[in-house]
Design a protein around this motif. Structure first.
Motif, mmCIF file in Angstrom:
data_model
loop_
_atom_site.group_PDB
_atom_site.id
_atom_site.type_symbol
_atom_site.label_atom_id
_atom_site.label_comp_id
_atom_site.label_asym_id
_atom_site.label_seq_id
_atom_site.Cartn_x
_atom_site.Cartn_y
_atom_site.Cartn_z
ATOM 1 N N SER A 1 -65.756 -17.211 -20.720
ATOM 2 C CA SER A 1 -64.336 -17.579 -20.640
ATOM 3 C C SER A 1 -64.041 -18.910 -21.323
ATOM 4 N N GLU A 2 -65.071 -19.702 -21.594
ATOM 5 C CA GLU A 2 -64.890 -21.020 -22.203
ATOM 6 C C GLU A 2 -65.064 -21.018 -23.721
ATOM 7 N N THR A 3 -65.272 -19.829 -24.313
ATOM 8 C CA THR A 3 -65.541 -19.760 -25.754
ATOM 9 C C THR A 3 -64.290 -19.816 -26.615
ATOM 10 N N GLY A 4 -63.119 -19.617 -26.009
ATOM 11 C CA GLY A 4 -61.881 -19.587 -26.775
ATOM 12 C C GLY A 4 -61.257 -18.214 -26.872
ATOM 13 N N VAL A 5 -61.943 -17.170 -26.360
ATOM 14 C CA VAL A 5 -61.318 -15.840 -26.312
ATOM 15 C C VAL A 5 -60.196 -15.876 -25.276
ATOM 16 N N GLU A 6 -59.211 -15.033 -25.471
ATOM 17 C CA GLU A 6 -58.076 -15.001 -24.548
ATOM 18 C C GLU A 6 -58.299 -14.068 -23.352
ATOM 19 N N ARG A 7 -59.212 -13.119 -23.511
ATOM 20 C CA ARG A 7 -59.367 -12.062 -22.514
ATOM 21 C C ARG A 7 -60.845 -11.789 -22.264
ATOM 22 N N VAL A 8 -61.168 -11.491 -21.017
ATOM 23 C CA VAL A 8 -62.503 -10.993 -20.663
ATOM 24 C C VAL A 8 -62.298 -9.763 -19.790
ATOM 25 N N SER A 9 -62.800 -8.612 -20.223
ATOM 26 C CA SER A 9 -62.631 -7.395 -19.427
ATOM 27 C C SER A 9 -63.915 -7.109 -18.655
ATOM 28 N N VAL A 10 -63.739 -6.719 -17.389
ATOM 29 C CA VAL A 10 -64.861 -6.590 -16.456
ATOM 30 C C VAL A 10 -64.753 -5.259 -15.719
ATOM 31 N N GLY A 11 -65.585 -4.301 -16.086
ATOM 32 C CA GLY A 11 -65.562 -3.015 -15.402
ATOM 33 C C GLY A 11 -65.947 -3.113 -13.937
ATOM 34 N N ALA A 12 -66.765 -4.111 -13.604
ATOM 35 C CA ALA A 12 -67.250 -4.252 -12.230
ATOM 36 C C ALA A 12 -66.137 -4.530 -11.229
ATOM 37 N N LEU A 13 -64.984 -5.006 -11.682
ATOM 38 C CA LEU A 13 -63.893 -5.281 -10.733
ATOM 39 C C LEU A 13 -63.572 -4.056 -9.897
ATOM 40 N N THR A 14 -63.675 -2.888 -10.502
ATOM 41 C CA THR A 14 -63.363 -1.659 -9.775
ATOM 42 C C THR A 14 -64.628 -0.851 -9.480
ATOM 43 N N HIS A 15 -65.463 -0.591 -10.494
ATOM 44 C CA HIS A 15 -66.597 0.292 -10.220
ATOM 45 C C HIS A 15 -67.725 -0.413 -9.470
ATOM 46 N N GLY A 16 -67.692 -1.742 -9.415
ATOM 47 C CA GLY A 16 -68.743 -2.466 -8.707
ATOM 48 C C GLY A 16 -68.311 -3.093 -7.402
ATOM 49 N N ALA A 17 -67.090 -2.847 -6.979
ATOM 50 C CA ALA A 17 -66.575 -3.498 -5.766
ATOM 51 C C ALA A 17 -67.044 -2.758 -4.513
ATOM 52 N N ALA A 18 -67.471 -3.530 -3.523
ATOM 53 C CA ALA A 18 -67.797 -2.964 -2.210
ATOM 54 C C ALA A 18 -66.588 -3.115 -1.293
ATOM 55 N N SER A 19 -66.396 -2.147 -0.425
ATOM 56 C CA SER A 19 -65.303 -2.241 0.543
ATOM 57 C C SER A 19 -65.506 -3.463 1.428
ATOM 58 N N LEU A 20 -64.398 -4.138 1.750
ATOM 59 C CA LEU A 20 -64.464 -5.261 2.683
ATOM 60 C C LEU A 20 -64.319 -4.722 4.106
ATOM 61 N N ASP A 21 -65.123 -5.229 5.003
ATOM 62 C CA ASP A 21 -65.141 -4.699 6.365
ATOM 63 C C ASP A 21 -63.892 -5.130 7.133
ATOM 64 N N LEU A 22 -63.117 -4.146 7.559
ATOM 65 C CA LEU A 22 -61.966 -4.337 8.435
ATOM 66 C C LEU A 22 -62.158 -3.404 9.623
ATOM 67 N N GLY A 23 -61.641 -3.783 10.772
ATOM 68 C CA GLY A 23 -61.817 -2.946 11.944
ATOM 69 C C GLY A 23 -60.583 -2.897 12.819
ATOM 70 N N LEU A 24 -60.602 -1.980 13.771
ATOM 71 C CA LEU A 24 -59.479 -1.800 14.680
ATOM 72 C C LEU A 24 -59.876 -2.287 16.063
ATOM 73 N N ASP A 25 -59.077 -3.187 16.624
ATOM 74 C CA ASP A 25 -59.332 -3.764 17.945
ATOM 75 C C ASP A 25 -58.175 -3.412 18.884
ATOM 76 N N TRP A 26 -58.484 -2.749 19.987
ATOM 77 C CA TRP A 26 -57.443 -2.383 20.950
ATOM 78 C C TRP A 26 -56.817 -3.620 21.590
ATOM 79 N N LYS A 27 -55.508 -3.571 21.718
ATOM 80 C CA LYS A 27 -54.786 -4.639 22.413
ATOM 81 C C LYS A 27 -54.431 -4.211 23.838
ATOM 82 N N SER A 28 -53.902 -2.982 23.920
ATOM 83 C CA SER A 28 -53.470 -2.524 25.246
ATOM 84 C C SER A 28 -53.348 -1.016 25.244
ATOM 85 N N ALA A 29 -53.349 -0.460 26.382
ATOM 86 C CA ALA A 29 -53.098 0.978 26.540
ATOM 87 C C ALA A 29 -52.327 1.177 27.824
ATOM 88 N N GLN A 30 -51.428 2.155 27.828
ATOM 89 C CA GLN A 30 -50.624 2.422 29.026
ATOM 90 C C GLN A 30 -50.858 3.841 29.503
#
Length: 305
Positions: free
Chosen positions: A276-305
């Motif tokens: 990115s420091e060479t003076g090119v305007e763009r760097v394309s990275v396939g890993a942004l999509t094909h190399g991404a791992a899901s981020l862990d999110l979860g469901l936490d109960w608040k209440s039940a009636q």
């Protein structure tokens, strides 16, 4: 001002993509039957609420999908967002709250989390690449996406601070190595751009043709020297080390300063800074999509009636 590929925003077209994916997701889980685990254990009138919370630090993407899932699956749920797409999230942060039918909440839990985890993972990895690009170049995605998910995944890249490359083959002319290898016996590299411009003008008219980006891929400085005089909008520099990229930038500055340069191939978190420091305007990275791992999110109960 240089022409740019169309950037993906949350709009009606993207929402329509999501509706198709949501229907498929519920077909995978329920087929023509029902959630036997939930209906056998939870009363039909049970009401409750639960938070969707982050199990790791990241960047949120996909929150507008939750009300779409509720609508498309006709769930008796309400969604209260606490974070929005593009927000930094920390472990333990509550992204939003689901309230209503416990049966519907349990049946839709995995579908909701799958969408959010996947898209948040892409946004998070993109933000990491953007931070690592210490030069002036912008970080672009590619077409290396999950079939059917392309606009959605490119939207997640945008949430993470990246820039969208072409969304599809229809969006631009991009003459890559295989195009050039096939046509090498019929034309030279210098012929490519004028031929494409002539063809687009004949097919689309001058005004529409002028809107189409033309990008040519080269893998050597000799090829770059041959292409530059024809002045395509962008030249992709394939698998060149930083020292060669700097030479390419110097050549471009001398022969065709209006042409944008894009570095691609083998880009990772260790190499993107120097590239990115060479003076090119763009760097394309396939890993942004094909190399991404899901981020862990979860469901936490608040209440039940």
């Amino acid at each position: 001002m240089p022409k740019e590929y169309r950037q993906i925003e949350w709009n009606a077209q993207l929402a329509d993509d999501c509706r198709h994916l949501i229907r498929l997701a519920f077909r995978e889980d329920l087929d023509n039957e029902q959630d036997w685990s939930t209906v056998s254990l939870v009363a039909a009138d049970a009401q409750g609420s639960a938070d969707i919370a982050a199990r790791a630090d990241g960047v949120l993407a996909g929150a507008p999908l939750v009300p779409l899932i509720i609508e498309e699956a006709e769930l008796e749920l309400t969604w209260t967002p606490h974070k929005h797409d593009g927000d930094a999230i920390a472990r333990g942060d509550v992204i939003g709250t689901l309230s209503g039918s416990v049966r519907d909440l349990l049946t839709s839990e995995r579908t909701i989390l799958n969408f959010l985890c996947r898209l948040t993972g892409i946004a998070t990895l993109t933000r990491t690449y953007v931070a690592a690009a210490t030069g002036a170049a912008q970080v672009y995605d590619t077409r290396k996406t999950t079939p059917g998910w392309r606009r959605l995944e490119k939207y997640a890249v945008r949430c993470g601070g990246g820039v969208n490359h072409r969304v599809g083959l229809y969006a631009a002319v991009m003459a890559k190595d295989n195009h050039l290898a096939w046509s090498a016996t019929e034309r030279t590299l210098a012929d490519i751009t004028p031929q494409v411009r002539e063809f687009l003008t004949a097919q689309l008219g001058a005004a529409a043709a002028a809107e189409k980006l033309i990008e040519i891929e080269v893998d050597s400085l000799a090829q770059l020297a041959a292409v530059l005089p024809s002045q395509p909008d962008i030249i992709l520099l394939d698998n060149m080390p930083p020292a060669t990229l700097q030479e390419a930038v110097a050549m471009r500055n001398k022969l065709a300063p209006s042409v944008q340069l894009e570095a691609s191939g083998g880009v990772n978190l260790e190499t993107i800074g120097p590239i990115s420091e060479t003076g090119v305007e763009r760097v394309s990275v396939g890993a942004l999509t094909h190399g991404a791992a899901s981020l862990d999110l979860g469901l936490d109960w608040k209440s039940a009636q």
